[in-house]
Write an enzyme that holds these catalytic residues in place. Sequence first.
Site, PDB file in Angstrom:
ATOM      1  N   LYS A   1      15.716 -12.231   5.417  1.00 55.21           N
ATOM      2  CA  LYS A   1      15.483 -11.574   4.130  1.00 55.21           C
ATOM      3  C   LYS A   1      14.370 -10.539   4.239  1.00 55.21           C
ATOM      4  O   LYS A   1      14.314  -9.582   3.461  1.00 55.21           O
ATOM      5  CB  LYS A   1      15.198 -12.607   3.050  1.00 55.21           C
ATOM      6  CG  LYS A   1      14.050 -13.566   3.345  1.00 55.21           C
ATOM      7  CD  LYS A   1      12.684 -13.057   2.921  1.00 55.21           C
ATOM      8  CE  LYS A   1      11.586 -14.011   3.348  1.00 55.21           C
ATOM      9  NZ  LYS A   1      10.241 -13.544   2.958  1.00 55.21           N
TER      10      LYS A   1
ATOM     11  N   ARG B   1       4.714  -7.844   1.893  1.00 55.57           N
ATOM     12  CA  ARG B   1       4.320  -6.856   2.900  1.00 55.57           C
ATOM     13  C   ARG B   1       5.528  -6.067   3.389  1.00 55.57           C
ATOM     14  O   ARG B   1       5.425  -4.875   3.683  1.00 55.57           O
ATOM     15  CB  ARG B   1       3.635  -7.547   4.072  1.00 55.57           C
ATOM     16  CG  ARG B   1       2.317  -8.185   3.729  1.00 55.57           C
ATOM     17  CD  ARG B   1       1.554  -8.631   4.957  1.00 55.57           C
ATOM     18  NE  ARG B   1       2.221  -9.699   5.678  1.00 55.57           N
ATOM     19  CZ  ARG B   1       2.064 -10.984   5.417  1.00 55.57           C
ATOM     20  NH1 ARG B   1       1.283 -11.370   4.422  1.00 55.57           N
ATOM     21  NH2 ARG B   1       2.664 -11.907   6.137  1.00 55.57           N
TER      22      ARG B   1
END
Length: 342
Positions: A196, A260
Site C-alpha cells: 500500500k 511519509r
Amino acid sequence: MTKKIAVLGAGSWGSTLASILIENGHDVTLYTNVVEQAAELNEKHTNEQYMPGFKYSEKLRATTDLEEALTDTDAILFVVPTKVTRLVAKQVKEVLAKLKQRPMVIHASKGLEIGTHKRISEIIHEELTDRYCSSIVVLSGPSHAEEVARHDITLITAASEEEKAAEQVQDMFTNNYLRIYTNNDVVGVETGAAFKNVIAIGAGILHGLGYGDDAKAALMTRGLAEVARLGMAYGASPLTFMGLSGVGDLIVTCTSVHSRNWRCGDQLGQGKPLDEVIEDMGMVIEGINTAKAAYDLSREEHIEMPITEAIYNVLYNKADIKEEIGSLMTRDSKSEVIGKRK
C-alpha cells in the site's frame, strides 16, 4: 496480566506503541541506539524529532543497552525500518542465546527486504528460528502514530499462524481507543501493509499534480486490485485485502498528510527531484524500496501491475510522470472483474 515487553525502535510508531503498552499496565523498556534520544526520553519524557509536542509517561524507560531491554522479557516488539530488521534480529539472537530466553516476537513494521524481497516475519524467523522465538505476530492496519498518540479511535490487526499468540497480542494492546482484531493470514496482512505504500506514493503524485478525488479513488481501487493479485499469488486470502490491513491501511496511507509515502509523492508531483524529497523527509520512505520489490515480483510471477510499474518507472527510471499517466489511461480496454460470468 502485566507483561514485560521490550520495544525495539524509538521512532514515532515505536514510541507510541510503547506508550500504549504502559497505559495498559505493562512493564516496558524502549530500546534505541541513539544515546541522545534515550537521554531525552528518560529525562524530559519527550521525543521531539519524531513526536514533537508529545509527552510520554515517566514510567517509560529508554535504554541503549539491548541486553538490559531484553532481560526477562515476555515479548519483543520490533518497530525498526525494514532495511535494518535482519541486523537487529541477529543482535537480538546473540543476546537471547546468552540469556537463554524464548519470548514471543511481535513486529509492527511495513515493507520487504531489499534484494531478497522477504516479508518481515520471514526475516525474523530466519534469524531467531524456533529456538529463540516462541511465536511471531504481525501488528498492522490503518494507524498513524500522531493520531493514536492523541487517543483517536483506531482499529488494527494482530496476525499470526498461532491463534493464541494473536489473541495474547490483542489483549496486550486493546483499550478504549485502540481495538485489535485477529487474523491468521500473515502473508496477506504483511503484503497489504508493504505494498500500500507504493500506491500511496501514486496518490501523493496525483495530489501534487492537482488531480481531484475521482482520480485518487480510481488509483486506490485499481491499486488495491494489483496488491491483492500479487498477495494471492503467494497464498494470501482475498478477504484479507478487504480488511483493516488491506483497504483500511490503503485508505489512510493514500489520504493522510501524516503519511511519509503520500508526502513523497506529493512533492514529486509538484516537480521536486526524488533525491531532495528523500533528504528533506528525514525518515525512511518505505514505499520507494517496496516499489522496486513489487515490480521485480510482478515480473517473476507474470502478474499484471501497471500502476506499480508506472510508479517504479518514475522512481527508478526518471520517467515523465504525465507520460506514465497517459500510458495508463490509454491501455487496452478490459473488464473490471477477472473471470466475469457471461
